[in-house]
Design an enzyme around this catalytic site. Structure first.
Site, PDB file in Angstrom:
ATOM      1  N   GLU A  73       0.839  -1.212   0.000  1.00  0.00           N
ATOM      2  CA  GLU A  73       0.000   0.000   0.000  1.00  0.00           C
ATOM      3  C   GLU A  73       0.868   1.254   0.000  1.00  0.00           C
ATOM      4  O   GLU A  73       0.563   2.234  -0.681  1.00  0.00           O
ATOM      5  CB  GLU A  73      -0.928   0.022   1.225  1.00  0.00           C
ATOM      6  N   GLU A  80       1.459   6.433  -7.077  1.00  0.00           N
ATOM      7  CA  GLU A  80       0.340   7.307  -7.476  1.00  0.00           C
ATOM      8  C   GLU A  80       0.716   8.778  -7.353  1.00  0.00           C
ATOM      9  O   GLU A  80       0.464   9.582  -8.260  1.00  0.00           O
ATOM     10  CB  GLU A  80      -0.893   7.021  -6.607  1.00  0.00           C
TER      11      GLU A  80
HETATM   12  N1  LIG Z   1      -2.519  10.017 -15.741  1.00  0.00           N
HETATM   13  C1  LIG Z   1      -3.065   8.840 -16.038  1.00  0.00           C
HETATM   14  N2  LIG Z   1      -2.845   8.299 -17.259  1.00  0.00           N
HETATM   15  C2  LIG Z   1      -3.389   7.101 -17.583  1.00  0.00           C
HETATM   16  N3  LIG Z   1      -4.164   6.363 -16.758  1.00  0.00           N
HETATM   17  C3  LIG Z   1      -4.388   6.849 -15.528  1.00  0.00           C
HETATM   18  C4  LIG Z   1      -3.860   8.107 -15.102  1.00  0.00           C
HETATM   19  N4  LIG Z   1      -4.263   8.335 -13.827  1.00  0.00           N
HETATM   20  C5  LIG Z   1      -4.997   7.269 -13.482  1.00  0.00           C
HETATM   21  N5  LIG Z   1      -5.079   6.377 -14.481  1.00  0.00           N
HETATM   22  C6  LIG Z   1      -5.850   5.105 -14.482  1.00  0.00           C
HETATM   23  O1  LIG Z   1      -6.898   5.243 -13.554  1.00  0.00           O
HETATM   24  C7  LIG Z   1      -6.772   4.291 -12.486  1.00  0.00           C
HETATM   25  C8  LIG Z   1      -7.165   4.934 -11.188  1.00  0.00           C
HETATM   26  O2  LIG Z   1      -6.228   5.943 -10.900  1.00  0.00           O
HETATM   27  P1  LIG Z   1      -6.192   6.658  -9.489  1.00  0.00           P
HETATM   28  O3  LIG Z   1      -5.109   7.653  -9.476  1.00  0.00           O
HETATM   29  O4  LIG Z   1      -7.566   7.119  -9.145  1.00  0.00           O
HETATM   30  O5  LIG Z   1      -5.842   5.474  -8.581  1.00  0.00           O
HETATM   31  P2  LIG Z   1      -6.651   5.111  -7.275  1.00  0.00           P
HETATM   32  O6  LIG Z   1      -8.069   4.866  -7.599  1.00  0.00           O
HETATM   33  O7  LIG Z   1      -6.331   6.157  -6.283  1.00  0.00           O
HETATM   34  O8  LIG Z   1      -5.996   3.750  -6.973  1.00  0.00           O
HETATM   35  P3  LIG Z   1      -6.369   2.893  -5.704  1.00  0.00           P
HETATM   36  O9  LIG Z   1      -7.654   2.188  -6.084  1.00  0.00           O
HETATM   37  O10 LIG Z   1      -5.199   1.982  -5.564  1.00  0.00           O
HETATM   38  O11 LIG Z   1      -6.512   3.861  -4.568  1.00  0.00           O
HETATM   39  C9  LIG Z   1      -5.318   3.840 -12.543  1.00  0.00           C
HETATM   40  O12 LIG Z   1      -5.174   2.525 -12.043  1.00  0.00           O
HETATM   41  C10 LIG Z   1      -5.018   3.925 -14.036  1.00  0.00           C
HETATM   42  O13 LIG Z   1      -5.498   2.767 -14.711  1.00  0.00           O
END
Ligand SMILES: Nc1ncnc2c1ncn2[C@@H]1O[C@H](COP(=O)(O)OP(=O)(O)OP(=O)(O)O)[C@@H](O)[C@H]1O
Length: 133
Positions: A73, A80
């Site tokens: 994590e 991220e």
């Molecule tokens: N800048 C980007 N370019 C391409 N794809 C992206 C980008 N940002 C996010 N993603 C896609 O969207 C998804 C979700 O991104 P996000 O940053 O919201 O992660 P998260 O939901 O916070 O992850 P977690 O569920 O682990 O907390 C990523 O796994 C990726 O597939």
């Protein structure tokens, strides 16, 4: 001396390093929903472990499982943040790959923890409730 200060130079002493590290843990707990869910499951596993009076060997496996998930994590959150810092809200294939691989690491760690939990708790619960197969 928390995460909100504007310091960019190196920490001056151990106390300052510790305060920033604790701020990092606070940030993890306060902003990462999945991390909080995993910590809740870890607390449930610890309470069950105390109730079932696990052996030291079993505790070692449970502790390992919890820390593997926590470390995954932490790495996921770092990835991220760095990806968002670099690409912001612009779509990028490499950003997607980095975030998806980091999330995959958490999934693998969680499956490892689930396997450990089943291997330890199912026989213990069967013994506790006198269930014989
Ligand atoms: N800048 C980007 N370019 C391409 N794809 C992206 C980008 N940002 C996010 N993603 C896609 O969207 C998804 C979700 O991104 P996000 O940053 O919201 O992660 P998260 O939901 O916070 O992850 P977690 O569920 O682990 O907390 C990523 O796994 C990726 O597939």
């Amino acid at each position: 001396m928390g995460l909100n200060d504007k310091q960019v130079n190196k920490n001056r002493n151990f106390f300052q390093s510790l305060m920033h590290a604790l701020g990092g843990v606070y940030s993890l707990v306060s902003t990462e929903r999945n991390f909080r869910k995993h910590i809740t499951l870890a607390v449930i596993a610890i309470i069950m472990g105390i109730w079932l009076q696990l052996t030291i060997n079993e505790w070692l496996w449970i502790t390992l499982a919890i820390f593997v998930v926590v470390v995954a994590e932490v790495l996921n959150t770092v990835v991220e943040s760095i990806v968002d810092l670099i690409v912001g809200h612009h779509y990028h294939d490499e950003a997607k790959k980095a975030k998806d691989v980091a999330a995959g690491g958490v999934l693998i760690a969680a499956i490892f923890a689930l396997v450990i939990g089943c291997l330890i708790f199912i026989p213990e619960l069967m013994h506790e409730f006198h269930i014989h197969l």
